[in-house]
Scaffold this motif. Sequence first.
Motif, PDB file in Angstrom:
ATOM      1  N   ARG A 231       0.831  -1.213   0.000  1.00  0.00           N
ATOM      2  CA  ARG A 231       0.000   0.000   0.000  1.00  0.00           C
ATOM      3  C   ARG A 231       0.863   1.260   0.000  1.00  0.00           C
ATOM      4  O   ARG A 231       0.547   2.235  -0.685  1.00  0.00           O
ATOM      5  CB  ARG A 231      -0.936  -0.007   1.209  1.00  0.00           C
ATOM      6  CG  ARG A 231      -1.999  -1.087   1.137  1.00  0.00           C
ATOM      7  CD  ARG A 231      -3.118  -0.838   2.123  1.00  0.00           C
ATOM      8  NE  ARG A 231      -4.106  -1.885   2.087  1.00  0.00           N
ATOM      9  CZ  ARG A 231      -5.292  -1.813   2.683  1.00  0.00           C
ATOM     10  NH1 ARG A 231      -5.618  -0.713   3.353  1.00  0.00           N
ATOM     11  NH2 ARG A 231      -6.156  -2.800   2.615  1.00  0.00           N
ATOM     12  N   LEU A 235       1.184   4.208  -3.031  1.00  0.00           N
ATOM     13  CA  LEU A 235       1.034   5.648  -2.813  1.00  0.00           C
ATOM     14  C   LEU A 235       2.214   6.426  -3.394  1.00  0.00           C
ATOM     15  O   LEU A 235       2.075   7.590  -3.755  1.00  0.00           O
ATOM     16  CB  LEU A 235       0.905   5.940  -1.315  1.00  0.00           C
ATOM     17  CG  LEU A 235      -0.426   5.534  -0.673  1.00  0.00           C
ATOM     18  CD1 LEU A 235      -0.342   5.628   0.842  1.00  0.00           C
ATOM     19  CD2 LEU A 235      -1.566   6.420  -1.194  1.00  0.00           C
ATOM     20  N   GLU A 294      -5.204   4.465   4.312  1.00  0.00           N
ATOM     21  CA  GLU A 294      -4.559   5.131   3.175  1.00  0.00           C
ATOM     22  C   GLU A 294      -4.155   6.557   3.534  1.00  0.00           C
ATOM     23  O   GLU A 294      -3.050   7.019   3.198  1.00  0.00           O
ATOM     24  CB  GLU A 294      -5.506   5.141   1.967  1.00  0.00           C
ATOM     25  CG  GLU A 294      -5.900   3.760   1.464  1.00  0.00           C
ATOM     26  CD  GLU A 294      -4.715   2.940   1.022  1.00  0.00           C
ATOM     27  OE1 GLU A 294      -3.816   3.487   0.369  1.00  0.00           O
ATOM     28  OE2 GLU A 294      -4.688   1.737   1.328  1.00  0.00           O
TER      29      GLU A 294
END
Length: 303
Positions: A231, A235, A294
């Motif tokens: 993750r 990003l 996130e």
Amino acid sequence: MGKHIVVGSGQVGTHVATKLIAQGHEVTVVTRSGGGPEGAVKVAADVADKGRMTEIAKGADVLYNCVNPQYHRWLTDWPPMAASFLAAAESSGAVYVMLGNLYPYGPVSGPMTEDLPLASTSPKAQVRAKMWTDALAAHEVGRIRTTEVRGSDYFGPGATDQSYLGDRFLVPLRAGKTIQFPYPLDMPHSWTYLPDVADALIVAGGDERAWGQPWHVPTADPLTFRQLGERAAALLGRPAPKMAQLPWPLVRAAGLFSPMLGELRHTRYQFTAPYVLDSSAFQRTFGVAPTPTEAALKATLDA
């Protein structure tokens, strides 16, 4: 606005003090060196000095224990500091908010809730458990008002090098190098975002519904090391990073020369089986949700 005493200016205390200052409160930060964020009254003091802490806490509305001695020094450092905090809280009448952790629960077989017994047989975990039971006993007889806020492993802006998602994770991630961990890469684990820890401490200090019991910091769904790496890389617009688990015998051998690495044997159980924090009680009672993963990862990378 109230008078708040934040003891400790590390990865949690700094966030707490900064947020309180932004809210317009009078904030005093107490550290051994006299440091702290801009806008705070900065006081140098030995936290174990009851007289000094009692003097500092006069007139305070809330007293936050955000101190974190080195893990290998818990048995010697925590008892006198805990006694000092209790004395200061009782003398001043301030709500005593303790930053706790999950160690006193010991190994668990399911999600951790606040009603679990503090069953760990580890001496260091027992020191932390006694800090809470002593404070709770004082609360129950009316000597103080107190609460404890517990989170899982921290990450986020300002995380120290002790964080598994600090520089040991971010530096190789950014450099495209292999990220190494001493534990399995695919075991679900709860990760608590530092600004959420600060928010929970502040809420607990100002809401009497929190007093007299422990609470878990709002924490997002668990993720494995590998999922976090994927993750975070996404990003940054990069492919999934290479990751490797260090052989445990190698970690144990390194622990002979590093006190911190030597202590990993006491917490290894937290990473070799699912380690999941249930924070639904805090979320439901106070209407506070964890920062989405996130957004938390993005803020961590941006910092």
